[in-house]
Structure formats: C-alpha cells, structure tokens
Design an enzyme around this catalytic site. Structure first.
Site, PDB file in Angstrom:
ATOM      1  N   CYS A 281      22.541  65.736  48.994  1.00  0.00           N
ATOM      2  CA  CYS A 281      22.846  66.561  50.161  1.00  0.00           C
ATOM      3  C   CYS A 281      21.859  67.710  50.272  1.00  0.00           C
ATOM      4  CB  CYS A 281      24.263  67.068  50.082  1.00  0.00           C
ATOM      5  SG  CYS A 281      24.699  67.691  48.458  1.00  0.00           S
TER       6      CYS A 281
ATOM      7  N   GLU B 179      19.008  64.174  59.000  1.00  0.00           N
ATOM      8  CA  GLU B 179      19.035  63.836  57.583  1.00  0.00           C
ATOM      9  C   GLU B 179      18.730  62.346  57.412  1.00  0.00           C
ATOM     10  OE1 GLU B 179      22.896  63.782  55.391  1.00  0.00           O
ATOM     11  OE2 GLU B 179      21.868  65.173  54.060  1.00  0.00           O
TER      12      GLU B 179
ATOM     13  N   LYS C 229      40.001  59.965  46.774  1.00  0.00           N
ATOM     14  CA  LYS C 229      39.500  58.701  47.345  1.00  0.00           C
ATOM     15  C   LYS C 229      37.973  58.740  47.246  1.00  0.00           C
ATOM     16  CE  LYS C 229      37.814  56.603  50.340  1.00  0.00           C
ATOM     17  NZ  LYS C 229      36.587  55.755  50.207  1.00  0.00           N
TER      18      LYS C 229
ATOM     19  N   GLU D 286      31.433  69.476  53.187  1.00  0.00           N
ATOM     20  CA  GLU D 286      30.021  69.560  52.793  1.00  0.00           C
ATOM     21  C   GLU D 286      29.334  68.324  53.366  1.00  0.00           C
ATOM     22  OE1 GLU D 286      26.871  68.677  51.553  1.00  0.00           O
ATOM     23  OE2 GLU D 286      27.555  68.504  49.469  1.00  0.00           O
TER      24      GLU D 286
HETATM   25  P1  NAI Z   1      30.557  58.619  54.942  1.00  0.00           P
HETATM   26  O1  NAI Z   1      30.801  59.993  55.450  1.00  0.00           O
HETATM   27  O2  NAI Z   1      31.004  57.474  55.767  1.00  0.00           O
HETATM   28  O3  NAI Z   1      31.250  58.448  53.495  1.00  0.00           O
HETATM   29  C1  NAI Z   1      31.669  59.509  52.652  1.00  0.00           C
HETATM   30  C2  NAI Z   1      33.121  59.284  52.218  1.00  0.00           C
HETATM   31  O4  NAI Z   1      33.954  59.299  53.376  1.00  0.00           O
HETATM   32  C3  NAI Z   1      33.374  57.936  51.539  1.00  0.00           C
HETATM   33  O5  NAI Z   1      34.337  58.095  50.510  1.00  0.00           O
HETATM   34  C4  NAI Z   1      33.949  57.103  52.654  1.00  0.00           C
HETATM   35  O6  NAI Z   1      34.768  56.041  52.200  1.00  0.00           O
HETATM   36  C5  NAI Z   1      34.772  58.129  53.405  1.00  0.00           C
HETATM   37  N1  NAI Z   1      35.072  57.778  54.796  1.00  0.00           N
HETATM   38  C6  NAI Z   1      34.321  57.021  55.648  1.00  0.00           C
HETATM   39  N2  NAI Z   1      34.940  56.907  56.845  1.00  0.00           N
HETATM   40  C7  NAI Z   1      36.096  57.614  56.746  1.00  0.00           C
HETATM   41  C8  NAI Z   1      37.172  57.881  57.651  1.00  0.00           C
HETATM   42  N3  NAI Z   1      37.187  57.371  58.881  1.00  0.00           N
HETATM   43  N4  NAI Z   1      38.181  58.673  57.228  1.00  0.00           N
HETATM   44  C9  NAI Z   1      38.187  59.187  55.990  1.00  0.00           C
HETATM   45  N5  NAI Z   1      37.217  58.951  55.084  1.00  0.00           N
HETATM   46  C10 NAI Z   1      36.185  58.173  55.454  1.00  0.00           C
HETATM   47  O7  NAI Z   1      29.005  58.501  54.636  1.00  0.00           O
HETATM   48  P2  NAI Z   1      28.164  57.144  54.438  1.00  0.00           P
HETATM   49  O8  NAI Z   1      28.491  56.193  55.518  1.00  0.00           O
HETATM   50  O9  NAI Z   1      28.324  56.709  53.051  1.00  0.00           O
HETATM   51  O10 NAI Z   1      26.677  57.681  54.628  1.00  0.00           O
HETATM   52  C11 NAI Z   1      26.129  57.917  55.933  1.00  0.00           C
HETATM   53  C12 NAI Z   1      25.231  59.125  55.929  1.00  0.00           C
HETATM   54  O11 NAI Z   1      25.995  60.277  55.626  1.00  0.00           O
HETATM   55  C13 NAI Z   1      24.130  59.128  54.877  1.00  0.00           C
HETATM   56  O12 NAI Z   1      23.010  58.432  55.293  1.00  0.00           O
HETATM   57  C14 NAI Z   1      23.871  60.592  54.714  1.00  0.00           C
HETATM   58  O13 NAI Z   1      23.000  61.052  55.713  1.00  0.00           O
HETATM   59  C15 NAI Z   1      25.226  61.219  54.902  1.00  0.00           C
HETATM   60  N6  NAI Z   1      25.864  61.506  53.593  1.00  0.00           N
HETATM   61  C16 NAI Z   1      25.834  62.773  53.092  1.00  0.00           C
HETATM   62  C17 NAI Z   1      26.336  63.042  51.838  1.00  0.00           C
HETATM   63  C18 NAI Z   1      26.313  64.398  51.242  1.00  0.00           C
HETATM   64  O14 NAI Z   1      26.186  64.535  50.045  1.00  0.00           O
HETATM   65  N7  NAI Z   1      26.482  65.437  52.026  1.00  0.00           N
HETATM   66  C19 NAI Z   1      26.892  61.984  50.992  1.00  0.00           C
HETATM   67  C20 NAI Z   1      26.933  60.691  51.631  1.00  0.00           C
HETATM   68  C21 NAI Z   1      26.419  60.486  52.869  1.00  0.00           C
END
Ligand code: NAI
Ligand code: MG
Length: 484
Positions: free
Chosen positions: A287, A386, A178, A253
């Site tokens: 990240c 972050e 996903k 991660e």
């Molecule tokens: P997010 O954690 O919401 O999204 C990442 C993935 O999780 C996406 O595929 C999303 O559809 C999925 N997701 C979201 N809610 C979910 C749920 N309830 N159950 C299962 N899967 C779910 O991150 P978002 O909102 O895109 O970004 C927010 C912050 O997170 C960013 O500003 C950043 O600080 C951090 N982030 C860190 C990343 C990394 O590489 N470690 C990558 C993306 C975001």
C-alpha cells in the site's frame, strides 16, 4: 516435491475448527508456479453469523472481564509462539504469496512484533480526569468498542493479522477476521497458534472465503461495533456504506500513489537504492509503495540515468530463488499491471529501465518485469492511479512549490519520501505534504509497528499501528461524579 500445507479448510469459530456451511473449499495457488498449496473454507453469511454471535458472547462474558495485564500476557505469548514458528510460517507465506523467502521471514518477525508491542501496551492504556465544577469529579475511561470486524488483503497476510488484531485484542475487543481469498494460509496457522497460547473461545474468530460472500456478510452484519478494512478504494466505499447503515465507525486503509521527492541537493547514493527497493518490495504490491519519483529538473537526466542502471540490475524469480522480487499474486493482478504498461506504451510513454527475469521465473507463474517509465505527464493514469505492481514513474519538477503541487496532486495521500540535505526544507516540505507518514532521507517503515499509519483522501482514514491504534479500538466514556 511441491510444497503443500496440512492446514484444515475450516473456519475457527467459538474456539472450534468447523466446516463452512457451504461445505466447499477454495484452492490456494502458489503465484510462483501455479501449484495448489492447500485449501481454505468457503465461508459465507451463515458462518459469519455464528462468528459474530460467538464474539458477542466472549465480549459480554469472561473476555470482557479479563484484566489488561492478562490480555497483555496472552498477546506476548502469541508473539513468542510466532517467533518459535518463524521458519514454518515464512515457508507458508512465501509459497502462498510468491514473495522471496527473505521477505517472508522479515514479515513473520514483524507479525511477532505486533503482539510483543501490543502485549506490552495493553496495561498502559489509561484515561483522564478533567477539572470541573466544585463538588464534581470527572473521569474519562477508555472502553473497548465491542465486537470488531476485520477485512484484510493478500499482500502481507501474516503482518496484516498482527496489524489488525494486535491493538483490538490488547484493548479487550472480541474479533471476527475475514482474510483475502488469494492468500491467507499463514493466517490459518497463526489462528491455530493463538488458540494454543490460550486465547479463549470467541475472542478470535476466523472466517475465510470470498469478498462478496464472507466479506460482504461481515461488513454488513448488524452485530458488529467497529470495522477495520485494508484493500481497494472501491471496496472501501462499500465498507463505509455498510458502516453508515449500521451506525458504526470504521478505519479504512486503501493504498496510495506515494511520491518520493528528490531535490537537487539530495544525497543521490543514499536515495537510489532506497527508491528502487520502495517499488520492488513485494513486487510493488505494498500500500505504501513509493510509486512516483519526482526529480528536480536540474539533476533529472543524471539521476534518472543512474536509477535506470539500478532498475536494469533487478532480478525477478520464484520465491525459492530469493531474488529481489517474486511474481505478483494472481493472473488477475498480472493482467491489471500489464494493462497499465500497455496503455503507457500506446500513449508513447518511454520505458527507461527494466529488470530481468531469472531462469526460476518459469511457466505457470505470474511474473512481471519491474519497469521504470518517464517522463510521465502528471495527468496520465500512471501518475495518478495505484498500479500495485513493480512499476515506477518519474516526473520532473522545477522548484519546491512545484514539487509539493505534484506530490499533493493525486486523490491519494498515504506516505511520502523527501530527499534533501537542506534541514529547513526537510521540515517545511514534510509539513506541507498531505500524507499520513513522511520519511526524510529514507523511505518506508519495514514493519514500523510503533509508527501511526494511515491516509488522507482516497487512501482512507483512521490510524493503525502505534498507540494511535489503541485509541481507534477504544472509545471514551465520560463519568461525572457529584460528591458535593
Ligand atoms: P479488494 O479490496 O477486493 O480485497 C481486499 C479484501 O476485501 C479481501 O479480503 C476481499 O475478500 C475483501 N472484499 C472484496 N470485496 C468485498 C465486498 N464486496 N465486501 C467486503 N469485503 C470484500 O482488493 P483486490 O481485488 O484484492 O485488489 C484490487 C486492487 O486494490 C489492487 O490492485 C490494489 O490496487 C488495491 N489493494 C490495495 C491494498 C492495500 O494494501 N491498500 C491491498 C489489496 C489491494
Ligand atoms: Mg476485489
């Protein structure tokens, strides 16, 4: 003419491209100008259910019986197909994420590298024998986890596809992926390529859609044996709760606040460009972005002045202009970064350097000027949280112990950079940093497929990349044979 893709707004389940149960699609927006580049399927629980069932059939069927050599060949073929479609994939990736074309190209090469690397590694995963009581032979065999669920973010869609699936497929798992709703068009194309090179039905299933719909359905599905997640710490907690309820392990991660430690004997000319590129790469949405620079007080003024000069020369623009960085991914992310900058201003934190907006950074795009701020008190959110944008903070330190205290003093622990010419200090500091990767006189892996990667504390747990990932995606079985 604005770029658009012809990719289907469908899921890939059991070897077929199928409409989602919702019958709905989600528009995919180019962050450089806001135009719609294509649509993805709005998948949900029903689609996830079908995908997990298909993966289970594949795992218990023919895929579960393929030899490591055959799996390795399939992965290698996918690596070659990705390289053969490098231009097309890079164009999709740049338009979908807004990243400069040059970066999109190197991302695609790194994606291919995952399949080359794990293709070559597939038949090198072997077990152990253990000396035991006379008359017994003990073997440890490494078996695949089974059906693995993968939830990944939007910052490096293509690379994340390789990172999360490479080791899982090499070791014989059947997968359900996903990707993120903000950007995943390259993943739709990569899945088509995987089908073309001959991955059997059910081995790779793709369900696109929103996190709280398709994502939540996948992470809570009782038919999943292992979960891999990259994204925010908040969602990481939800994933780990789901994993706990289903009694399955997970690798998480969750980003970082990675420090660069600059000691007074550092090679400044080497450090400066590396420190700038570690925060502007992918507009800071990495990240492992180097988002804190800790500078020894004796060189603080001169070093920070030189850093500011370099930051002032950084240029932001459309992915097409191929400058130092592009826009951030979305309006939401833009507001998030702007919020941090506004609160810093409110709290009187000085801005000491700022990049320039190029003419190509037009209306409708999500552009933010890369910003250098400091000195930032270690208690301030800018020194702890972050930002996930091109925002770099500078913090002075007195001596080695002070530097380590500040470096290890956040909730995160993903990676770190150490700049010093003193060999003993290099190793001493590297060993004391509570992070998953340390770079000495350099920073960042640029793909770094071979290098185990992962965090401590709020940055998550488990390791991806390298041979460590092959261990994550397998489990040891002990077989005790009495032949006495
Ligand atoms: P997010 O954690 O919401 O999204 C990442 C993935 O999780 C996406 O595929 C999303 O559809 C999925 N997701 C979201 N809610 C979910 C749920 N309830 N159950 C299962 N899967 C779910 O991150 P978002 O909102 O895109 O970004 C927010 C912050 O997170 C960013 O500003 C950043 O600080 C951090 N982030 C860190 C990343 C990394 O590489 N470690 C990558 C993306 C975001
Ligand atoms: Mg979110």
């Amino acid at each position: 003419m604005a770029f658009t893709t012809k990719l289907p707004p469908q899921n890939y389940i059991d070897g077929q491209w199928v409409d989602p149960a919702s019958g709905e699609a989600i528009d995919m927006i180019c962050p450089s100008d806001g135009h719609v580049i294509g649509k993805i399927a709005r998948g949900g629980a029903k689609d996830i259910g079908l995908a997990v069932a298909a993966a289970r059939r594949a795992f218990e069927g023919e895929w579960g019986r393929t030899t490591a050599t055959e799996r390795g060949r399939l992965l290698s073929r996918l690596g070659a197909a990705i390289l053969a479609h490098q231009d097309e994939l890079a164009e999709i990736e740049a338009n979908d994420t807004g990243k400069p074309l040059r970066l999109a190209r190197s991302d695609v090469v790194a994606t291919a590298r995952y399949f080359e690397y794990y293709g070559g590694a597939a038949d090198k995963v072997h077990g152990d024998t253990i000396p035991f009581v006379d008359g017994y032979q003990v073997m440890i065999v490494r078996e695949p986890r089974g059906v693995t669920g993968h939830i990944i973010p939007w910052n490096y869609p293509a690379q994340m596809f390789g990172r999360t699936l490479g080791a899982a497929l090499a070791t014989g798992n059947a997968t359900v992926l996903k990707p993120a709703e903000e950007a995943c068009m390259s993943i739709v194309r990569l899945t088509q390529l995987a089908a073309e090179v001959g991955f059997p039905p059910g081995v790779i299933n793709l369900v696109t859609g929103y996190g709280d719909e398709a994502g939540a359905a996948l992470s809570s599905h009782a038919g999943i044996d292992f979960l891999s997640f990259t994204g925010s710490p908040e969602v990481g907690v939800l994933i780990q709760k789901s994993a706990a309820e289903n009694h399955v392990p997970c690798v998480l991660e969750l980003g970082g606040k990675s420090p660069q430690l600059v000691f007074e004997d550092a090679n400044v000319e080497k450090a400066l460009p590396a420190i700038i590129s570690a925060i502007i790469q992918n507009a800071g949405q990495t990240c492992s972005a180097g988002s804190r620079v800790l500078v020894q007080r004796s060189i603080y003024e001169t070093f920070v002045a030189a850093l500011a000069t370099r930051m002032n020369a950084v240029r932001v623009g459309s992915h097409k202009a191929d400058l130092d960085l592009g826009p951030v991914i979305s309006k939401v992310q833009l507001n998030r970064v702007a919020g941090f900058l506004e609160r810093a201003q409110r709290d009187g934190i000085p801005v000491i350097g700022e990049g320039r907006l190029d003419a190509s950074a037009g209306e409708g795009g999500f552009f933010v000027k890369p910003t250098l701020l400091g000195p930032v008190p270690v208690s301030h959110e800018l020194a702890r949280e972050e930002v996930f944008g091109p925002v770099l903070v500078v913090i002075p330190f007195d001596d080695e112990n002070d530097a380590l205290r500040i470096a290890n003093g956040t909730d995160y622990g993903l990676i770190a950079g150490v700049w010093t010419e003193n060999g003993a200090r290099q190793l001493r500091v590297a060993k004391k940093l509570r992070v998953g990767q340390v770079y000495v006189n350099g920073y960042g892996a640029g793909g770094g497929i071979e290098l185990p990667f992962g965090g401590f504390k709020k940055s998550g747990h488990g390791r991806e990349k390298g041979f460590e990932a092959l261990r994550e995606y397998t489990v040891a079985k002990t077989i005790v044979l009495n032949h006495g």
